[in-house]
Design a protein around this motif. Structure first.
Motif, PDB file in Angstrom:
ATOM      1  N   ILE B   7       0.835  -1.199   0.000  1.00 35.61           N
ATOM      2  CA  ILE B   7       0.000   0.000   0.000  1.00 35.61           C
ATOM      3  C   ILE B   7       0.871   1.252   0.000  1.00 35.61           C
ATOM      4  O   ILE B   7       0.615   2.212  -0.730  1.00 35.61           O
ATOM      5  N   LYS B   8       1.936   1.197   0.741  1.00 38.22           N
ATOM      6  CA  LYS B   8       2.863   2.327   0.789  1.00 38.22           C
ATOM      7  C   LYS B   8       3.434   2.603  -0.606  1.00 38.22           C
ATOM      8  O   LYS B   8       3.500   3.736  -1.054  1.00 38.22           O
ATOM      9  N   ARG B   9       3.828   1.498  -1.264  1.00 40.75           N
ATOM     10  CA  ARG B   9       4.401   1.661  -2.605  1.00 40.75           C
ATOM     11  C   ARG B   9       3.349   2.206  -3.570  1.00 40.75           C
ATOM     12  O   ARG B   9       3.647   3.031  -4.425  1.00 40.75           O
ATOM     13  N   LEU B  10       2.125   1.702  -3.416  1.00 43.38           N
ATOM     14  CA  LEU B  10       1.056   2.198  -4.275  1.00 43.38           C
ATOM     15  C   LEU B  10       0.903   3.705  -4.102  1.00 43.38           C
ATOM     16  O   LEU B  10       0.754   4.450  -5.075  1.00 43.38           O
ATOM     17  N   ARG B  11       0.938   4.141  -2.823  1.00 44.52           N
ATOM     18  CA  ARG B  11       0.761   5.571  -2.563  1.00 44.52           C
ATOM     19  C   ARG B  11       1.920   6.365  -3.162  1.00 44.52           C
ATOM     20  O   ARG B  11       1.738   7.412  -3.768  1.00 44.52           O
ATOM     21  N   LYS B  12       3.142   5.819  -3.005  1.00 41.84           N
ATOM     22  CA  LYS B  12       4.313   6.541  -3.478  1.00 41.84           C
ATOM     23  C   LYS B  12       4.339   6.624  -5.006  1.00 41.84           C
ATOM     24  O   LYS B  12       4.721   7.631  -5.592  1.00 41.84           O
ATOM     25  N   ASP B  13       3.916   5.535  -5.656  1.00 50.22           N
ATOM     26  CA  ASP B  13       4.038   5.472  -7.121  1.00 50.22           C
ATOM     27  C   ASP B  13       2.697   5.613  -7.831  1.00 50.22           C
ATOM     28  O   ASP B  13       2.499   5.030  -8.892  1.00 50.22           O
ATOM     29  N   TRP B  14       1.784   6.366  -7.234  1.00 51.52           N
ATOM     30  CA  TRP B  14       0.439   6.403  -7.827  1.00 51.52           C
ATOM     31  C   TRP B  14       0.445   6.870  -9.280  1.00 51.52           C
ATOM     32  O   TRP B  14      -0.361   6.433 -10.089  1.00 51.52           O
ATOM     33  N   ILE B  15       1.395   7.737  -9.621  1.00 49.01           N
ATOM     34  CA  ILE B  15       1.448   8.216 -11.015  1.00 49.01           C
ATOM     35  C   ILE B  15       1.695   7.054 -11.972  1.00 49.01           C
ATOM     36  O   ILE B  15       1.142   6.993 -13.072  1.00 49.01           O
ATOM     37  N   LEU B  16       2.510   6.107 -11.502  1.00 52.08           N
ATOM     38  CA  LEU B  16       2.816   4.939 -12.322  1.00 52.08           C
ATOM     39  C   LEU B  16       1.523   4.197 -12.695  1.00 52.08           C
ATOM     40  O   LEU B  16       1.325   3.781 -13.834  1.00 52.08           O
ATOM     41  N   TYR B  17       0.632   4.065 -11.701  1.00 57.45           N
ATOM     42  CA  TYR B  17      -0.613   3.334 -11.960  1.00 57.45           C
ATOM     43  C   TYR B  17      -1.563   4.149 -12.822  1.00 57.45           C
ATOM     44  O   TYR B  17      -2.304   3.597 -13.638  1.00 57.45           O
ATOM     45  N   LEU B  18      -1.472   5.460 -12.662  1.00 55.83           N
ATOM     46  CA  LEU B  18      -2.272   6.338 -13.521  1.00 55.83           C
ATOM     47  C   LEU B  18      -1.811   6.181 -14.976  1.00 55.83           C
ATOM     48  O   LEU B  18      -2.609   6.164 -15.904  1.00 55.83           O
ATOM     49  N   MET B  19      -0.495   6.031 -15.150  1.00 52.03           N
ATOM     50  CA  MET B  19       0.052   5.879 -16.500  1.00 52.03           C
ATOM     51  C   MET B  19      -0.354   4.546 -17.127  1.00 52.03           C
ATOM     52  O   MET B  19      -0.422   4.411 -18.340  1.00 52.03           O
ATOM     53  N   LEU B  20      -0.605   3.567 -16.254  1.00 53.24           N
ATOM     54  CA  LEU B  20      -0.999   2.257 -16.785  1.00 53.24           C
ATOM     55  C   LEU B  20      -2.464   2.264 -17.237  1.00 53.24           C
ATOM     56  O   LEU B  20      -2.868   1.466 -18.080  1.00 53.24           O
TER      57      LEU B  20
END
Lengths: 292, 300
Positions: B7-20
């Protein structure tokens, strides 16, 4: 050494015949399209030089608003489609190439499943219908917005970018989107150019989705129009709306020549890009083959 | 614990998931939904309201239909002909091209032979219909030269399948040789030198060095080809088909197009696609694992 020279000469002769078998049908079409329609019957099926020279076929094609529109449609679909392909493929490949991306395994497995199991053209057609995309360019463009195989190629390419560069950028405060646009994309210009060629060739040659999704003939790309009178031998569209088409002029025309000229027009962009295609595709395929 | 860090990583890299997101949406909408919707094969399609489940009805209809049997037979026959007659040609081409030194002639042979691969089947159909024309087509000019009677290939049930084989060969012989050429380039040149010193002829070098070295590539590509057995070449058949030869070259894909898109029997046509898809999947997975066992390399 004499014996080797003989073998080599035989091999060269066989390969020369092979290239003739490939070339003559192509050059014959070109010769037919450039021949004087009144003399085209004299041209042998093996002939590669036009009988009498005339550009009348090309003049007719170029003065046909319907064909011009279809060329424009093809160019539009190819350019917009390729740009969309590149954007979606690159941004997805970037995410998949990041080690910090959680869930990579699941996504990769799903992508491989998508690659080996194709949906039925029926359910695809019904989907376009449900999305109200029938008869719109979007259906033709979106249908293959990402090619999974190319996605994997680009992903591998991105993975080879040294991590230290990306780390340095992160320390300087660059986010993923900045890294993607300012570092990854500029660094991968050759790979993107190769994919652009791949996707471009695909869009330019695509006719089937356009055949089933686009019912308005004014939206047809050139390949569909070509199919219309080369394969189904329907000549009505060919002469529709050509200015100054008198019965006398019509009588001097030869449909086979007109068809050949349209084939040539449909191939020209391919030939213009062919040196680039040879350089990039051949190299890519060779490298791919060596790695395998 | 692990969940927390995720969850921490998700929060930190949220832009990455937005890009996906765009790519993911694309795959879900244009691939996964149409695949899941193939359940239509077990339903009756309704224009208004919910589709009705009918179980195996469409499959039973499919397997008792003589038209479907013909189509299946055509697919098998055409695919088999293509494998037997087309598969060896690129290998032969690569062996011959390999004997040319890197020079202008080699470049010419390669540039010319790759070209047809980049033409659409619509264009190729146009070229081949002209080439096989009974009045003045190139092939009949040659036939007449040898005093053979004129033949109308495009409307001849006996010959049309051979037209499929030869036109495919014309299109792909050169291009498909690339992979073999790449494999040949990998062979250690000192092997040839040693053979030449021992007085081996060009043919002996081919037979004892090049061909054995090529075998693993040959096996991999052969197995790969088998994986696509059920697709006998839709674009090609679609463009070279006409009413007089329909009965001998109608394959599964063209059948689905006709009964589905043209006649609107959506459920029945989806059943035919699903049948093709499942057999294709079994072939691809089967060949993948077979290839892994035989050569250590899979399809992916």
């Amino acid at each position: 050494m004499g014996q080797f020279g003989m073998t080599r000469a035989i091999i060269q002769f066989i390969l020369f015949l092979f290239t003739l078998a490939v070339l003559i049908p192509l050059l014959n079409i070109l010769a037919i399209s450039l021949s004087d329609p009144a003399r085209v019957n004299e041209l042998s099926g093996l002939g590669v030089l036009p009988k009498g020279f005339s550009l009348i076929n090309y003049e007719i094609i170029m003065s046909n608003p319907f064909i011009l529109k279809s060329i424009f449609n093809s160019v539009f679909i190819t350019i917009v489609g390729t740009l969309l392909n590149l954007f979606l493929t690159a941004i997805t490949a970037y995410v998949l190439a990041r080690t910090e991306f959680v869930g990579k395994r699941i996504v990769l497995v799903v992508l491989i499943a998508i690659m080996v199991f194709e949906p039925s053209m029926i359910t695809e057609y019904l989907l376009m219908k449900d999305l109200h995309l029938l008869n719109s360019y979007a259906a033709v463009i979106f249908y293959k917005a990402i090619n999974v195989y190319y996605l994997f190629i680009l992903m591998r390419f991105f993975q080879e970018v040294p991590n230290s560069i990306l780390e340095a950028a992160r320390i300087d405060g660059a986010g993923h989107f900045r890294i993607f646009t300012k570092i990854m994309l500029p660094l991968s210009k050759p790979a993107l150019a190769t994919l652009a060629l791949f996707y471009g060739v695909y869009h330019w040659n695509e006719y089937f989705r356009a055949t089933i999704y686009l019912s308005d003939p004014n939206k047809w790309p050139l390949q569909v129009v070509l199919r219309q009178f080369v394969v189904t031998q329907d000549n009505t569209t060919l002469l529709k709306g050509v200015e100054g088409m008198t019965p006398e002029l019509l009588a001097t025309l030869d449909f086979g020549s007109l068809q050949s000229a349209t084939i040539v027009v449909a191939v020209i962009p391919m030939l213009l890009l062919y040196p680039l295609i040879l350089r990039y595709f051949t190299k890519g395929t060779m490298d791919g083959g060596v790695k395998e | 614990m692990r969940k927390n860090s995720s969850i921490k990583r998700l929060r930190k890299d949220w832009i990455l998931y937005l890009m996906l997101l765009p790519g993911l949406l694309y795959f879900v909408i244009f691939h996964i939904i149409p695949i899941l919707n193939m359940k239509l094969a077990f339903q009756d399609y309704r224009i208004i309201g919910e589709n009705v489940w009918v179980g195996m009805k469409h499959f039973e209809q499919l397997f008792s239909s003589p038209a479907f049997k013909d189509v299946l037979m055509n697919t098998v026959i055409i695919s088999t002909m293509k494998i037997i007659f087309i598969f060896p040609i690129p290998i032969l081409v690569s062996l011959l091209v390999n004997e040319l030194r890197f020079g202008p002639f080699r470049k010419y042979v390669q540039s010319v032979s790759y070209l047809p691969h980049f033409l659409s089947w619509v264009v190729i159909a146009g070229i081949w219909i002209t080439l096989l024309d009974p009045v003045n087509g190139g092939v009949n000019v040659i036939r007449n030269f040898f005093q053979l009677p004129t033949l109308d290939y495009m409307t001849s049930k006996e010959h049309i399948r051979w037209v499929l084989v030869y036109s495919e060969m014309w299109r792909s012989a050169g291009w498909d040789s690339i992979l073999y050429l790449a494999a040949i380039l990998k062979i250690n040149p000192s092997l040839y030198e040693a053979a030449r010193i021992d007085g081996a002829s060009t043919f002996q070098q081919m037979r004892y060095i090049t061909i054995p070295a090529l075998m693993s590539t040959v096996v991999t590509l052969f197995i790969l080809n088998l994986g696509f057995f059920m697709s006998a070449g839709f674009d090609q058949v679609f463009n070279l088909m006409n009413d007089s030869v329909l009965s001998v070259i109608d394959i599964l894909d063209t059948y689905v197009y006709r009964i589905g898109i043209l006649n609107g029997q959506y459920s029945y046509a989806t059943a035919a696609s699903l049948f093709k898809g499942v057999i294709g999947l079994v072939l691809i997975l089967g060949t993948h694992f077979l290839s892994k066992r035989l050569t250590g390399k899979g399809v992916w």
